[in-house]
Design an enzyme around this catalytic site. Sequence first.
Site, PDB file in Angstrom:
ATOM      1  N   HIS A   1      -9.009  -3.633  -2.069  1.00 21.44           N
ATOM      2  CA  HIS A   1      -8.038  -2.841  -1.308  1.00 21.44           C
ATOM      3  C   HIS A   1      -8.478  -1.373  -1.254  1.00 21.44           C
ATOM      4  O   HIS A   1      -8.465  -0.755  -0.180  1.00 21.44           O
ATOM      5  CB  HIS A   1      -6.663  -2.986  -1.982  1.00 21.44           C
ATOM      6  CG  HIS A   1      -5.565  -2.213  -1.341  1.00 21.44           C
ATOM      7  ND1 HIS A   1      -4.478  -2.819  -0.743  1.00 21.44           N
ATOM      8  CD2 HIS A   1      -5.357  -0.866  -1.201  1.00 21.44           C
ATOM      9  CE1 HIS A   1      -3.673  -1.880  -0.249  1.00 21.44           C
ATOM     10  NE2 HIS A   1      -4.179  -0.689  -0.528  1.00 21.44           N
ATOM     11  N   GLU A   2      -8.875  -0.834  -2.403  1.00 24.86           N
ATOM     12  CA  GLU A   2      -9.252   0.582  -2.442  1.00 24.86           C
ATOM     13  C   GLU A   2     -10.562   0.828  -1.712  1.00 24.86           C
ATOM     14  O   GLU A   2     -10.720   1.847  -1.031  1.00 24.86           O
ATOM     15  CB  GLU A   2      -9.342   1.090  -3.890  1.00 24.86           C
ATOM     16  CG  GLU A   2      -8.049   0.964  -4.694  1.00 24.86           C
ATOM     17  CD  GLU A   2      -6.834   1.540  -3.997  1.00 24.86           C
ATOM     18  OE1 GLU A   2      -6.978   2.504  -3.226  1.00 24.86           O
ATOM     19  OE2 GLU A   2      -5.724   0.997  -4.207  1.00 24.86           O
TER      20      GLU A   2
ATOM     21  N   HIS B   1     -10.021   1.274   1.871  1.00 23.38           N
ATOM     22  CA  HIS B   1      -9.562   2.616   2.245  1.00 23.38           C
ATOM     23  C   HIS B   1     -10.742   3.541   2.563  1.00 23.38           C
ATOM     24  O   HIS B   1     -10.659   4.376   3.461  1.00 23.38           O
ATOM     25  CB  HIS B   1      -8.732   3.243   1.119  1.00 23.38           C
ATOM     26  CG  HIS B   1      -7.279   2.862   1.135  1.00 23.38           C
ATOM     27  ND1 HIS B   1      -6.458   3.117   2.201  1.00 23.38           N
ATOM     28  CD2 HIS B   1      -6.493   2.267   0.200  1.00 23.38           C
ATOM     29  CE1 HIS B   1      -5.232   2.689   1.926  1.00 23.38           C
ATOM     30  NE2 HIS B   1      -5.229   2.164   0.723  1.00 23.38           N
TER      31      HIS B   1
ATOM     32  N   CYS C   1       0.862  -1.185   0.000  1.00 25.78           N
ATOM     33  CA  CYS C   1       0.000   0.000   0.000  1.00 25.78           C
ATOM     34  C   CYS C   1       0.893   1.228   0.000  1.00 25.78           C
ATOM     35  O   CYS C   1       1.876   1.279   0.742  1.00 25.78           O
ATOM     36  CB  CYS C   1      -0.885  -0.023   1.245  1.00 25.78           C
ATOM     37  SG  CYS C   1      -1.923   1.449   1.412  1.00 25.78           S
TER      38      CYS C   1
HETATM   39 ZN    ZN Z   1      -3.578   1.248  -0.111  1.00 25.11          ZN
END
Ligand code: ZN
Length: 200
Positions: free
Chosen positions: A156-157, A160, A114
């Site tokens: 993953h995004e 966030h 990341c």
């Molecule tokens: Zn990330």
Amino acid sequence: MRAMSIAPIVQAGTPVLRQRAAELDPARIRTSEIQSLIETMIATMRAAPGVGLAAPQVGVGLRIFVLEDRAELLANLSATEIAERGRVAFGARVFINPTLTLIGDERVGFFEGCLSVNGYAGWVERAAAVEVTGLDEHGALQMWRVSGWPARILQHEFDHLEGALYVDRMRTRSFATAELAKARYGGKSAAEIRALMEIG
Ligand code: ZN
């Protein structure tokens, strides 16, 4: 023409990375403020270089992320790595106020990193396929049902936007500097990596 700007990427420990990002009023999408933010996010992702970036990573707590995979990033990977991960080149995509649905029960594990946990990597199990729905940079509704590496990037995004980082999901004992993970596991198949991790 507006100068393309690159934003600093905030690092783990910055509160915005741990807060749930706010919905963006769709009426604001076409404003120069948001269009400029999106351009900055894409430029920042490319410069890093990375395959995805969420607005909280540039210090903005809004539900926006961008992702892109480029042929030049694939050039450093072995044929096995590309095939097993389902890495494919695709152009930049923007998702605003997305919803994410995991498809099926298949889970796949790989190392990921990341840009906000700079210099490290960890083994993360994720759904093999997802469906994401959201608005694009013009405010149009879009849907993408995809498997392979794009599915991993999307998960993953999306994390966030929820204030989550991959370290929350990783196999903690796999945690390594990106440099050492690459030296130890680079070019190897998932099965070989799992076997290497078993022996510590
Ligand atoms: Zn990330």
